[in-house]
Design an enzyme around this catalytic site. Structure first.
Site, PDB file in Angstrom:
ATOM      1  N   TYR A 153       0.862  -1.180   0.000  1.00 28.01           N
ATOM      2  CA  TYR A 153       0.000   0.000   0.000  1.00 28.01           C
ATOM      3  C   TYR A 153       0.897   1.227   0.000  1.00 28.01           C
ATOM      4  CZ  TYR A 153      -3.998   2.948   1.446  1.00 28.01           C
ATOM      5  OH  TYR A 153      -4.978   3.899   1.534  1.00 28.01           O
ATOM      6  N   LYS A 181      -0.832  -1.091  -4.318  1.00 27.99           N
ATOM      7  CA  LYS A 181      -1.969  -0.173  -4.351  1.00 27.99           C
ATOM      8  C   LYS A 181      -1.372   1.222  -4.411  1.00 27.99           C
ATOM      9  CE  LYS A 181      -5.922   1.619  -1.807  1.00 27.99           C
ATOM     10  NZ  LYS A 181      -6.698   1.630  -0.538  1.00 27.99           N
TER      11      LYS A 181
END
Length: 319
Positions: A153, A181
């Site tokens: 992330y 992400k």
């Protein structure tokens, strides 16, 4: 849920391969009027987004307010999401990680309890601001011990640590790292550079909802999108349009969904999304937990207005 036991952590080579793609919804945590987790509403939401075309769901992402939940509540949320994904054959990603590498290892180790989990969403530890070599060593260690593949992330406005394209390539080449992400708050040069030269088996998922369409156009595999609680089918339609090379249709829909996403993020996430879901009768309250506050009525109204103005699918097909 029945707990599973393991005598050894699986190596990356023995894990089931995972290639994330499509639209994944990081589910909110709905609350009852008494302030408890509304498990039935959460289960219904999970089924609704999968019915509408989402490829998977994320438990305990930022949108789920995991920092405001105690351990038992986090386990309840994961139990519900795992049950739905088991029933539906859908991909489950679970938010994991912590402020240090050892604590993140422990968080990942707990995922052995949920064999339905396909991946873990893990960020750079916030506030620490490690060197590039430290970031690489952090993810190398976590990928080696994690029972599931990692989705990195990358969210520097929360962690305080930007990662450039070269470092993301190094991280993405690690065995056991499946995707990133990408949520840097803009469409930047590193995104272009990364998508132009991806390691084998490594995917980019859009993490900033308003930039989904251009990232898909550049070759992103999909997105992890809080906005996709709302108009889930339209976000899935957008991903399909870019994959099919239907650029005119994709651009028109992408601009409209970007406006919707901007409205849904006009106040701290997930307050406006919860306000809209409550207005639609899909959750029992619009409540968030402190330090967040409920969305203003003006923000919810503005988001509902953008939702109503999305172009009709038939009009896009005939364009």
């Amino acid at each position: 849920m029945t707990q599973t036991s393991s005598t050894a952590t699986p190596s990356p080579a023995t894990r089931r391969p995972y290639a994330p793609h499509g639209i994944h919804v990081p589910l909110i945590t709905p609350f009852t009027a008494a302030g408890e987790v509304a498990a039935e509403a959460l289960e219904a939401l999970a089924h609704e987004v999968l019915d509408a075309g989402a490829d998977g769901i994320v438990a305990l992402g930022t949108t789920g307010e995991p920092a405001a939940l105690d351990e038992a509540e986090r386990d309840l949320v994961t139990d519900v999401c795992a049950r739905v994904c088991r029933e539906r054959g859908a991909a489950l990603t679970v938010g994991a990680g912590a402020s240090g590498t050892r604590a993140a290892e422990e968080s990942l180790g707990r995922l052995e309890r949920w064999p339905e989990a396909r991946a873990a969403l893990v960020s750079v530890p916030a506030f620490v601001r490690p060197s590039a070599a430290g970031v690489l060593a952090h993810f190398e260690r976590l990928a080696r011990v994690s029972p599931v593949p990692l989705i990195v992330y990358h969210v520097p406005y929360r962690t305080g640590k930007p990662l450039d394209a070269a470092l993301l390539r190094e991280v993405g080449a690690l065995p056991g790292v499946a995707a990133v992400k990408y949520a840097v708050g803009s469409l930047d040069g590193d995104a272009v550079a990364l998508l132009g030269d991806l390691p084998d088996g490594f995917a980019v998922l859009a993490g900033d909802d308003t930039f989904l369409s251009p990232l898909l156009a550049l070759g992103a595999a999909g997105g992890v999108l809080a906005s996709a609680h709302i108009a889930t089918a339209r976000f899935a339609e957008l991903a399909t349009a870019w994959q099919a090379g239907e650029s005119d249709r994709a651009r028109t829909l992408g601009h409209a969904l970007a406006r919707l996403s901007a409205a849904l993020f006009a106040e701290p996430n997930p307050s406006v999304i919860k306000g809209v879901l409550y207005a639609q009768g899909r959750i029992p309250t619009p409540d968030v937990r402190l330090p967040l506050l409920p969305a203003s009525s003006e923000a919810v109204t503005a988001a509902l207005r953008e939702l109503a103005q999305l172009p009709d699918p038939a009009s896009l097909l005939s364009a």
